[in-house]
Design a protein around this motif. Structure first.
Motif, PDB file in Angstrom:
ATOM      1  N   LEU A 115       0.800  -1.212  -0.078  1.00 41.31           N
ATOM      2  CA  LEU A 115      -0.008  -0.108   0.154  1.00 41.31           C
ATOM      3  C   LEU A 115       0.851   1.244  -0.030  1.00 41.31           C
ATOM      4  CD1 LEU A 115      -2.848  -1.111   2.480  1.00 41.31           C
ATOM      5  CD2 LEU A 115      -2.891  -0.952  -0.039  1.00 41.31           C
ATOM      6  N   GLU A 116       1.997   1.122  -0.726  1.00 37.71           N
ATOM      7  CA  GLU A 116       2.852   2.319  -0.910  1.00 37.71           C
ATOM      8  C   GLU A 116       2.383   3.553  -1.409  1.00 37.71           C
ATOM      9  OE1 GLU A 116       3.430  -0.670  -2.234  1.00 37.71           O
ATOM     10  OE2 GLU A 116       5.328  -1.507  -1.398  1.00 37.71           O
TER      11      GLU A 116
ATOM     12  N   ALA B  58       0.242   8.813   5.207  1.00 35.90           N
ATOM     13  CA  ALA B  58       0.430   8.122   6.418  1.00 35.90           C
ATOM     14  C   ALA B  58       1.478   8.862   7.312  1.00 35.90           C
ATOM     15  CB  ALA B  58       0.363   6.802   6.105  1.00 35.90           C
ATOM     16  N   ALA B  59       2.505   9.247   6.585  1.00 36.92           N
ATOM     17  CA  ALA B  59       3.678   9.632   7.016  1.00 36.92           C
ATOM     18  C   ALA B  59       3.549  10.931   7.983  1.00 36.92           C
ATOM     19  CB  ALA B  59       4.960   9.665   6.407  1.00 36.92           C
ATOM     20  N   LEU B  60       2.627  11.768   6.967  1.00 35.19           N
ATOM     21  CA  LEU B  60       2.168  12.939   7.661  1.00 35.19           C
ATOM     22  C   LEU B  60       1.348  13.009   8.789  1.00 35.19           C
ATOM     23  CD1 LEU B  60       2.438  16.352   7.520  1.00 35.19           C
ATOM     24  CD2 LEU B  60       0.633  16.220   5.751  1.00 35.19           C
ATOM     25  N   ILE B  61       0.228  12.081   8.589  1.00 35.74           N
ATOM     26  CA  ILE B  61      -0.736  11.975   9.757  1.00 35.74           C
ATOM     27  C   ILE B  61       0.107  11.339  11.047  1.00 35.74           C
ATOM     28  CG2 ILE B  61      -2.538  10.417  10.246  1.00 35.74           C
ATOM     29  CD1 ILE B  61      -3.771  10.866   7.507  1.00 35.74           C
ATOM     30  N   VAL B  62       0.903  10.266  10.802  1.00 37.74           N
ATOM     31  CA  VAL B  62       1.380   9.688  12.087  1.00 37.74           C
ATOM     32  C   VAL B  62       2.431  10.710  12.607  1.00 37.74           C
ATOM     33  CG1 VAL B  62       3.530   8.506  11.061  1.00 37.74           C
ATOM     34  CG2 VAL B  62       2.358   7.623  12.994  1.00 37.74           C
ATOM     35  N   SER B  63       3.197  11.597  11.934  1.00 37.47           N
ATOM     36  CA  SER B  63       3.970  12.639  12.497  1.00 37.47           C
ATOM     37  C   SER B  63       3.341  13.634  13.216  1.00 37.47           C
ATOM     38  CB  SER B  63       4.797  13.412  11.372  1.00 37.47           C
ATOM     39  OG  SER B  63       5.807  12.397  10.534  1.00 37.47           O
ATOM     40  N   GLU B  64       1.975  14.199  12.812  1.00 44.48           N
ATOM     41  CA  GLU B  64       1.228  15.013  13.421  1.00 44.48           C
ATOM     42  C   GLU B  64       0.523  14.438  14.656  1.00 44.48           C
ATOM     43  OE1 GLU B  64       1.357  17.944  12.845  1.00 44.48           O
ATOM     44  OE2 GLU B  64       1.989  18.216  10.660  1.00 44.48           O
ATOM     45  N   LEU B  65       0.091  13.227  14.700  1.00 43.38           N
ATOM     46  CA  LEU B  65      -0.573  12.546  15.825  1.00 43.38           C
ATOM     47  C   LEU B  65       0.613  12.309  17.060  1.00 43.38           C
ATOM     48  CD1 LEU B  65      -2.904   9.823  14.278  1.00 43.38           C
ATOM     49  CD2 LEU B  65      -3.491  12.204  15.050  1.00 43.38           C
TER      50      LEU B  65
END
Length: 138
Positions: free
Chosen positions: A43-44, A50-57
């Motif tokens: 799911l690349e 996803a990287a931006l979202i997890v960074s913000e969380l």
């Protein structure tokens, strides 16, 4: 004697998780964990969001949570759906707000809301889990 049939989950490994120190540097580890899961699942195309979202969380948990650790979880909830979540020990729910000019932070939930199919907070007796779904919500 015939061997029992093994059922393989179409969604792959049920999830990846890691407990991390509650510090800004943990965002990089959370991105690596997320990228590894997405790569494993093929799911690349979700990796950048996803990287931006997890960074913000993670940044939100680092800034607002209590105690010394957070937990990052990446789950594949359907064939093309991923749920990224960060658990922390603060009961305070995150709030979307506009950042002022010059603010270094405070934008976290606005891009999360824009990039995620859905996002929310699950309250727990010990704190909360803030999550976001990508590729749909299942």
């Amino acid at each position: 004697m015939p061997q029992p049939a093994m059922r393989v989950r179409r969604t792959g490994h049920p999830g990846y998780s890691e407990t991390l120190p509650r510090e800004p540097e943990s965002a990089a580890t959370a991105r690596r964990l997320t990228n590894a899961a997405l790569s494993h699942w093929g799911l690349e195309e979700l990796a950048e969001d996803a990287a931006l979202i997890v960074s913000e969380l993670v940044a939100n948990a680092v800034h607002h949570a209590r105690r010394e650790s957070i937990r990052v979880v990446v789950e594949r909830t359907a064939v093309r759906t991923v749920r990224v979540s960060v658990a922390d020990f603060s009961p305070a729910r995150p709030v979307e707000r506009e950042a002022a000019d010059g603010d270094e932070g405070g934008r976290g939930l606005i891009p999360v809301a824009a990039l995620a199919a859905d996002w929310g907070t699950d309250e727990r007796h010990w704190g909360k889990i803030v999550w976001a779904c990508l590729g749909g919500c299942g």
